[in-house]
Design an enzyme around this catalytic site. Structure first.
Site, PDB file in Angstrom:
ATOM      1  N   GLY A  90       0.838  -1.187   0.000  1.00 42.14           N
ATOM      2  CA  GLY A  90       0.000   0.000   0.000  1.00 42.14           C
ATOM      3  C   GLY A  90       0.875   1.239   0.000  1.00 42.14           C
ATOM      4  O   GLY A  90       2.008   1.190   0.481  1.00 42.14           O
ATOM      5  N   GLN A 103       3.245   9.969   1.235  1.00 44.98           N
ATOM      6  CA  GLN A 103       4.496   9.214   1.366  1.00 44.98           C
ATOM      7  C   GLN A 103       5.467   9.495   0.224  1.00 44.98           C
ATOM      8  O   GLN A 103       6.652   9.166   0.325  1.00 44.98           O
ATOM      9  CB  GLN A 103       4.208   7.704   1.400  1.00 44.98           C
ATOM     10  N   HIS A 147      -4.445   1.639   7.363  1.00 44.41           N
ATOM     11  CA  HIS A 147      -3.087   2.183   7.445  1.00 44.41           C
ATOM     12  C   HIS A 147      -2.923   3.344   6.447  1.00 44.41           C
ATOM     13  O   HIS A 147      -2.417   4.408   6.801  1.00 44.41           O
ATOM     14  CB  HIS A 147      -2.090   1.054   7.140  1.00 44.41           C
ATOM     15  N   GLU A 148      -3.399   3.140   5.217  1.00 46.68           N
ATOM     16  CA  GLU A 148      -3.231   4.178   4.185  1.00 46.68           C
ATOM     17  C   GLU A 148      -4.114   5.388   4.462  1.00 46.68           C
ATOM     18  O   GLU A 148      -3.699   6.524   4.241  1.00 46.68           O
ATOM     19  CB  GLU A 148      -3.525   3.616   2.785  1.00 46.68           C
TER      20      GLU A 148
HETATM   21 ZN    ZN Z   1       2.731   3.466   5.749  1.00 43.46          ZN
END
Ligand code: ZN
Length: 172
Positions: free
Chosen positions: A48, A53, A132-133
């Site tokens: 992912g 990020q 998480h994303e």
């Molecule tokens: Zn991460």
């Protein structure tokens, strides 16, 4: 605009702590970015990746747990059910694993590349990855879930990552 390969931002980079902006209308640029994000995710053997990020503060997410690639725009969780604890890593926090308690099942709404609303029901690992994303889009990282003991254990590693990420930003 984003022709070059995307670079993963590491813990300490300010963008990882900022709220990502929702996208009003999905354009060709967004589609290109999603493809590049997917490439970066596969190259780094991630499952992912969220736009912050790679240094871009918009609500784009890619995910693939081995059952096909998902490209999601403005994803949000509309329902959660159950509980699970999975030891998670993160491309932006290399070398660190944290036990994270999350919902076992989630219902997510998002836009697809054609600006159509999609509804996804995910469970187990896929549910974990989506949560998480979506955390990334809110500026939240796995280290925020660390227990006191884990925090003590990872303190030095995190400090080292922070120095690395700072020196990367120096344009010398
Ligand atoms: Zn991460």
């Amino acid at each position: 605009m984003h022709e070059t390969e995307l670079k993963i931002k590491v813990f300490g980079a300010a963008i990882l702590r900022k709220k990502a902006q929702p996208i009003k209308f999905v354009t060709l640029e967004h589609r290109k970015l999603l493809s590049q994000m997917a490439q970066t995710m596969y190259t780094d053997t991630g499952i992912g990746l969220a736009a912050p990020q790679v240094g871009i503060g918009v609500q784009l997410v890619v995910a693939d747990i081995g059952q096909g690639l998902y490209k999601l725009i403005n994803p949000r969780i509309v329902k959660r059910q159950g509980q699970q604890v999975i030891k998670e890593g993160c491309l932006s926090v290399p070398g660190i694993c944290i036990r994270v308690k999350r919902a076992k099942r989630v219902w997510v709404e998002a836009l697809d590349e054609d600006n159509k609303m999609v509804k996804i029901q995910a469970q187990d690992l896929f549910a974990c990855v989506l949560q998480h994303e979506i955390d990334h889009l809110k500026g939240k990282l796995i280290v925020d879930y660390a227990s006191l003991l884990e925090k003590i254990k990872i303190k030095r590693k995190l400090a080292a990552l922070k120095i690395t990420s700072r020196s990367c930003d120096l344009k010398i």
